[in-house]
Design a protein around this motif. Structure first.
Motif, PDB file in Angstrom:
ATOM      1  N   VAL A 250       4.973   3.042   0.833  1.00  0.00           N
ATOM      2  CA  VAL A 250       4.151   3.540  -0.270  1.00  0.00           C
ATOM      3  C   VAL A 250       4.965   3.396  -1.559  1.00  0.00           C
ATOM      4  O   VAL A 250       6.103   3.870  -1.633  1.00  0.00           O
ATOM      5  CB  VAL A 250       3.745   5.012  -0.055  1.00  0.00           C
ATOM      6  CG1 VAL A 250       2.860   5.486  -1.211  1.00  0.00           C
ATOM      7  CG2 VAL A 250       3.017   5.177   1.283  1.00  0.00           C
ATOM      8  N   GLU A 251       4.381   2.692  -2.536  1.00  0.00           N
ATOM      9  CA  GLU A 251       5.025   2.506  -3.840  1.00  0.00           C
ATOM     10  C   GLU A 251       4.427   3.488  -4.840  1.00  0.00           C
ATOM     11  O   GLU A 251       3.208   3.659  -4.881  1.00  0.00           O
ATOM     12  CB  GLU A 251       4.771   1.090  -4.361  1.00  0.00           C
ATOM     13  CG  GLU A 251       5.494  -0.009  -3.612  1.00  0.00           C
ATOM     14  CD  GLU A 251       5.208  -1.367  -4.243  1.00  0.00           C
ATOM     15  OE1 GLU A 251       5.606  -1.598  -5.395  1.00  0.00           O
ATOM     16  OE2 GLU A 251       4.557  -2.192  -3.587  1.00  0.00           O
ATOM     17  N   PHE A 252       5.304   4.085  -5.649  1.00  0.00           N
ATOM     18  CA  PHE A 252       4.865   5.086  -6.627  1.00  0.00           C
ATOM     19  C   PHE A 252       5.323   4.711  -8.031  1.00  0.00           C
ATOM     20  O   PHE A 252       6.367   4.077  -8.200  1.00  0.00           O
ATOM     21  CB  PHE A 252       5.523   6.443  -6.350  1.00  0.00           C
ATOM     22  CG  PHE A 252       5.269   7.024  -4.995  1.00  0.00           C
ATOM     23  CD1 PHE A 252       4.255   7.944  -4.796  1.00  0.00           C
ATOM     24  CD2 PHE A 252       6.092   6.688  -3.923  1.00  0.00           C
ATOM     25  CE1 PHE A 252       4.049   8.522  -3.548  1.00  0.00           C
ATOM     26  CE2 PHE A 252       5.893   7.257  -2.671  1.00  0.00           C
ATOM     27  CZ  PHE A 252       4.862   8.174  -2.484  1.00  0.00           C
ATOM     28  N   ILE A 262       0.339   7.116  -7.004  1.00  0.00           N
ATOM     29  CA  ILE A 262       0.427   6.102  -5.956  1.00  0.00           C
ATOM     30  C   ILE A 262       0.125   4.754  -6.600  1.00  0.00           C
ATOM     31  O   ILE A 262      -0.941   4.581  -7.199  1.00  0.00           O
ATOM     32  CB  ILE A 262      -0.632   6.356  -4.849  1.00  0.00           C
ATOM     33  CG1 ILE A 262      -0.530   7.768  -4.278  1.00  0.00           C
ATOM     34  CG2 ILE A 262      -0.552   5.281  -3.762  1.00  0.00           C
ATOM     35  CD1 ILE A 262       0.673   8.032  -3.444  1.00  0.00           C
ATOM     36  N   ASN A 263       1.039   3.799  -6.509  1.00  0.00           N
ATOM     37  CA  ASN A 263       0.735   2.451  -6.997  1.00  0.00           C
ATOM     38  C   ASN A 263       0.014   1.672  -5.908  1.00  0.00           C
ATOM     39  O   ASN A 263      -1.151   1.317  -6.057  1.00  0.00           O
ATOM     40  CB  ASN A 263       2.010   1.731  -7.446  1.00  0.00           C
ATOM     41  CG  ASN A 263       1.768   0.262  -7.770  1.00  0.00           C
ATOM     42  OD1 ASN A 263       0.648  -0.122  -8.119  1.00  0.00           O
ATOM     43  ND2 ASN A 263       2.788  -0.551  -7.604  1.00  0.00           N
ATOM     44  N   GLU A 264       0.676   1.442  -4.793  1.00  0.00           N
ATOM     45  CA  GLU A 264       0.018   0.721  -3.704  1.00  0.00           C
ATOM     46  C   GLU A 264       0.764   0.975  -2.409  1.00  0.00           C
ATOM     47  O   GLU A 264       1.828   1.591  -2.386  1.00  0.00           O
ATOM     48  CB  GLU A 264      -0.044  -0.785  -4.001  1.00  0.00           C
ATOM     49  CG  GLU A 264       1.317  -1.431  -4.199  1.00  0.00           C
ATOM     50  CD  GLU A 264       1.238  -2.957  -4.265  1.00  0.00           C
ATOM     51  OE1 GLU A 264       0.163  -3.523  -4.007  1.00  0.00           O
ATOM     52  OE2 GLU A 264       2.280  -3.570  -4.544  1.00  0.00           O
ATOM     53  N   MET A 265       0.171   0.509  -1.321  1.00  0.00           N
ATOM     54  CA  MET A 265       0.872   0.639  -0.041  1.00  0.00           C
ATOM     55  C   MET A 265       0.849  -0.682   0.699  1.00  0.00           C
ATOM     56  O   MET A 265      -0.040  -1.511   0.502  1.00  0.00           O
ATOM     57  CB  MET A 265       0.266   1.758   0.800  1.00  0.00           C
ATOM     58  CG  MET A 265      -1.219   1.685   0.967  1.00  0.00           C
ATOM     59  SD  MET A 265      -1.834   3.382   1.035  1.00  0.00           S
ATOM     60  CE  MET A 265      -3.413   3.112   1.822  1.00  0.00           C
TER      61      MET A 265
HETATM   62 MG    MG Z   1       3.887  -3.764  -5.536  1.00  0.00          MG
END
Ligand code: MG
Ligand code: ADP
Length: 383
Positions: A250-252, A262-265
């Protein structure tokens, strides 16, 4: 559990598949890669490669017959392929979880349903949506809902009149328009979850991207303990609510004041988790193999502060002419662990390898990483 000596399978032949193969083999498993390419990084180390398209029915049957369990190393694996495999062997992650992570619209809605925040956004599905864009989303970034990676499939938008041509350039595919955020820093969490529902997280990683591609990961992230806990908890919530089995990143975005978006997973091990190979008791790839083999999850403790530097193909060129980077100079620097993916051709932006630099403290790891960056002619590490 699946006993050592049995076959585990992986869809995709890239570097993530390669590092998974190595981890699974060190646990005593045999690994089969399904990938259409010749000389792929994973194919070069796998015990076997089935050379076919990811959707090839005969190839999928063969893989399912051979392997007790199959995973994937890339995000955009056809969900139907996972469903097909699941008829005959254990598959993780499941097709449903992969399908959510494959589509930014579903991914954002899912995060919001979990009670987590995302950057303000709007779905652009048809031409009329372009006329209904909320001015508060600009400046923003238009991202294709599917198939984007390493900053590809994204266009920065400063003014509303740039929207139409940007959407045209993305092939008028379904998109999300996201507000461009004033980010304090970016962090990510690798969470692993077994079939028994138990999960673990690795220490939070602080990431610096350049041109949409990960450049540097610093662990532990230079954030306070409360934020670290919130990030780990958010990643765990996502894994649980997805009923996820496998390794998930998980990118934040961290905003000033500590707000976490939350940016993306990514439903697989992740570039920002490569530090775990050298710096943690268990690596993200060991964890992926353990989940597949239904072994207990490993200890995620970090043993040394780490700075990971990505090696992109750009480093294999000087003034436009091919020339190998000074890896001999890097090899002489204490604490530098070099990983190359065995790719035959260097291209700008292509991930060729990485270096994890270990230190006795984070300032020590950073100092050594700065030495490595200077030896290679990499842009200086920020912060
Ligand atoms: Mg990314
Ligand atoms: P990819 O799938 O290519 O990794 P991301 O959505 O993660 O796509 O975007 C890549 C990088 O671009 C991010 O890690 C971040 O550095 C930057 N970025 C993307 N969206 C935004 C945004 N809304 N605001 C600020 N920076 C962004």
């Amino acid at each position: 559990m699946i006993l050592p000596g049995e076959w585990l399978g992986v869809l995709g032949g890239g570097q993530l598949g390669r590092m998974f193969c190595m981890a699974a083999q060190s646990l005593g498993y045999r690994v089969c890669v399904l990938d259409p390419g010749n000389g792929s990084p994973a194919g070069a180390v796998a015990d076997r490669q089935i050379r076919a398209d990811y959707a090839d029915p005969a190839a999928l049957s063969e893989l399912a017959r051979l392997c007790k369990a199959v995973t994937t190393e890339f995000e955009n694996v056809p969900a139907q392929s996972l469903e097909r495999l699941a008829r005959d062997c254990s598959v993780s992650p499941g097709a449903d979880a992969a399908a959510i992570a494959q589509d930014r619209r579903r991914e954002k809605r899912f995060a919001q349903d979990c009670g987590l925040s995302v950057a303000p956004y709007q779905v652009i599905a048809e031409a009329a949506d372009l006329t209904r864009v909320d001015a508060s989303l600009l400046p923003g970034v238009l991202k294709s809902a599917r198939l984007g990676y390493d900053g590809k499939g994204q266009v920065r938008i400063d003014q509303a009149d740039a929207l139409q041509s940007a959407w045209d350039s993305l092939g008028r595919a379904p998109c999300v328009l996201e507000k461009w955020c004033a980010i304090e820093c970016e962090v990510s969490v690798i969470v692993s979850r077994g079939r028994d529902g138990r999960s673990t997280t690795f220490p939070v990683a602080e990431n610096e991207h350049r041109g949409g591609i990960l450049a540097t990961t610093i662990v532990p992230a230079r954030i306070d303990a409360a934020l670290e806990q919130r990030a780990r908890a958010a990643a765990t919530t996502i894994a649980e609510r997805l009923d996820y089995v496998g390794v998930l990143c998980v990118e934040f975005f961290v905003l000033p004041g500590g707000e976490l978006l939350i940016n993306e997973m990514a439903p697989r091990p992740h570039n920002s988790g490569h530090y775990t190979i050298d710096a943690c008791v268990t690596s993200q790839f060991d964890q992926q193999a353990r989940v597949l083999a239904e072994l207990p999850l490993g200890d995620t403790r970090q043993l040394a502060p780490a700075v990971m530097l990505n090696l992109l193909g750009d480093l294999w060129f000087g003034q436009g002419q091919p020339r190998p980077p000074r890896l001999d100079a890097v090899a002489a620097i204490g604490g530098a662990c070099l990983h190359l993916y065995g790719k035959d051709e260097a291209r700008p932006g292509r991930k060729m390898g990485h270096i994890t630099v270990l230190g006795t403290s984070l300032p020590d790891a950073l100092a050594r990483a700065r030495e490595v960056a200077a030896a290679l002619g990499l842009e200086p590490i920020r912060g």
